[in-house]
Write a protein that holds these residues in place. Structure first.
Motif, short mmCIF file in Angstrom:
data_model
loop_
_atom_site.label_atom_id
_atom_site.label_comp_id
_atom_site.label_asym_id
_atom_site.label_seq_id
_atom_site.Cartn_x
_atom_site.Cartn_y
_atom_site.Cartn_z
N LYS A 14 40.01 49.28 35.01
CA LYS A 14 38.74 49.14 36.00
C LYS A 14 37.62 48.98 35.05
O LYS A 14 36.64 47.99 35.18
CB LYS A 14 38.59 50.16 36.90
CG LYS A 14 37.46 50.07 37.84
CD LYS A 14 37.59 51.07 38.89
CE LYS A 14 36.56 50.75 40.14
NZ LYS A 14 36.36 51.65 40.79
N LYS A 15 37.35 49.86 34.08
CA LYS A 15 36.02 49.60 33.16
C LYS A 15 35.86 48.31 32.47
O LYS A 15 34.98 47.71 32.50
CB LYS A 15 36.02 50.70 32.13
CG LYS A 15 34.83 50.97 31.39
CD LYS A 15 34.99 52.30 30.60
CE LYS A 15 33.72 52.21 29.62
NZ LYS A 15 33.54 51.42 28.63
N GLU A 16 37.00 47.87 31.97
CA GLU A 16 36.87 46.35 31.29
C GLU A 16 36.47 45.53 32.01
O GLU A 16 36.03 44.33 31.96
CB GLU A 16 38.03 46.26 30.23
CG GLU A 16 38.07 45.01 29.54
CD GLU A 16 39.33 44.78 28.67
OE1 GLU A 16 39.44 43.60 28.32
OE2 GLU A 16 39.97 45.69 28.62
N ARG A 17 37.35 45.46 33.43
CA ARG A 17 37.29 44.86 34.38
C ARG A 17 35.70 44.43 34.68
O ARG A 17 35.16 43.27 34.99
CB ARG A 17 38.06 44.77 35.57
CG ARG A 17 39.35 44.60 35.73
CD ARG A 17 39.93 44.74 37.10
NE ARG A 17 39.61 45.61 38.11
CZ ARG A 17 40.41 46.58 38.47
NH1 ARG A 17 41.45 46.86 37.65
NH2 ARG A 17 40.31 47.51 39.24
N LYS A 18 34.95 45.63 35.03
CA LYS A 18 33.58 45.37 35.51
C LYS A 18 32.55 44.84 34.31
O LYS A 18 31.84 44.01 34.65
CB LYS A 18 32.91 46.92 35.67
CG LYS A 18 33.49 47.54 36.98
CD LYS A 18 33.12 48.86 37.43
CE LYS A 18 31.84 48.86 38.07
NZ LYS A 18 31.52 50.27 38.38
N ALA A 37 35.79 39.67 39.28
CA ALA A 37 36.84 40.79 38.95
C ALA A 37 38.12 40.60 39.15
O ALA A 37 38.94 41.03 38.59
CB ALA A 37 36.28 42.21 38.84
N LEU A 38 38.29 39.75 40.41
CA LEU A 38 39.56 39.92 40.95
C LEU A 38 40.60 39.30 40.16
O LEU A 38 41.81 40.11 40.17
CB LEU A 38 39.30 39.03 42.35
CG LEU A 38 40.57 39.04 43.47
CD1 LEU A 38 40.49 40.74 43.88
CD2 LEU A 38 40.13 38.24 44.68
N PRO A 39 40.52 38.12 39.62
CA PRO A 39 41.76 37.82 38.67
C PRO A 39 42.18 38.86 37.39
O PRO A 39 43.30 38.95 37.19
CB PRO A 39 41.39 36.76 37.98
CG PRO A 39 40.06 36.00 38.78
CD PRO A 39 39.47 37.42 39.49
N LEU A 40 41.31 39.70 37.13
CA LEU A 40 41.51 40.56 36.09
C LEU A 40 42.31 41.85 36.49
O LEU A 40 43.19 42.25 35.97
CB LEU A 40 40.15 41.16 35.66
CG LEU A 40 39.22 40.36 34.69
CD1 LEU A 40 37.83 40.99 34.42
CD2 LEU A 40 40.02 39.75 33.45
N SER A 41 42.13 42.05 37.90
CA SER A 41 42.80 43.27 38.59
C SER A 41 44.25 42.77 38.64
O SER A 41 45.29 43.37 38.46
CB SER A 41 42.36 43.51 39.77
OG SER A 41 42.26 42.50 40.71
#
Length: 230
Positions: free
Chosen positions: A116-120, A106-110
């Motif tokens: 957060k929900k979409e990242r997960k 998920a790191l690049p998405l942050s």
């Protein structure tokens, strides 16, 4: 044309000495291609990878990535372009030891500002895609070398980059794990992912659809993979 490098030169300054590393390199990659850049240590392949990956700038030449003029970008714009367009897979995995597989992916998405929900959700989907849907909570110390590299590939793919750039992706793996990673790359390419892989290993390079050789900072290209295997 997803990647178009023309007349790339790269020099480094050592004291008063100018050391040429890349010498008039031109390389084009079409969308959906799977290209191996092969060369011995000191050939300039890492420098070329850094330029393709927007981690370094050439001394001269032009570079278009997905229609954008990379060399006209300021450093911040180049960083944004790298985040949007390129997924990196390294020999040493580059995973954060205290983070779970899901958190690593998920790191690049942050960085991209995704909630957060979409990242997960997207990270879980990416892990499922590389066959690790049952390892989301595992930390790197609980994973084998091949599984770590799968996590790294999921992380590279989670932002839907235009190019997957892999640097010696099987270099730290045993032969069985290396074979599994090569099969995964082939599957991703069949799904339409553009892959540019840096390697010194002829066996690994032979898995790509096109092989480009770099020797002494200059590129030569074989006509076909059959020619490589003669």
């Amino acid at each position: 044309m997803i990647l178009d490098l023309q007349n790339i030169f790269k020099d480094y300054q050592q004291d008063k000495l100018v050391v040429p590393v890349l010498k008039d390199v031109s390389l084009q990659v079409e969308e959906g291609e799977y290209v191996a850049i092969m060369g011995p240590s000191g050939s300039g392949k890492t420098t070329l990878m850094n330029i393709i990956g927007c981690l370094d700038r050439p001394t001269s030449g032009t570079y278009q990535l997905a229609g954008e003029d990379v060399l006209k970008c300021k450093d911040k714009d180049m960083s944004d372009l790298r985040l949007r367009s390129i997924g990196f897979v390294f020999q040493s995995f580059q995973l954060l030891a205290r983070q779970s597989a899901l958190e690593n992916v998920a790191l690049p998405l942050s960085y991209a500002g995704i909630k957060k929900k979409e990242r997960k959700e997207r990270a879980a989907q990416a892990l499922e895609r590389v066959g690790l849907g049952d390892r989301v909570t595992f930390k790197p110390t609980q994973l084998s070398g091949g599984q770590k590299q799968r996590v790294a590939i999921a992380r590279a793919m989670v932002n839907h980059p235009k190019i997957l750039l892999a640097d010696e992706p099987t270099g730290a793996l045993d032969s069985k794990s290396g074979e599994q990673i090569m099969e995964l790359f082939q599957k991703l390419n069949e799904e339409g992912v553009t892959i540019v892989m840096i390697t010194h290993d002829p066996k690994i390079a032979s898995r790509a659809k096109r092989i480009v050789h770099i020797i002494d900072g200059m590129i030569t290209e074989g006509d076909s993979k059959e020619e490589e295997n003669e």
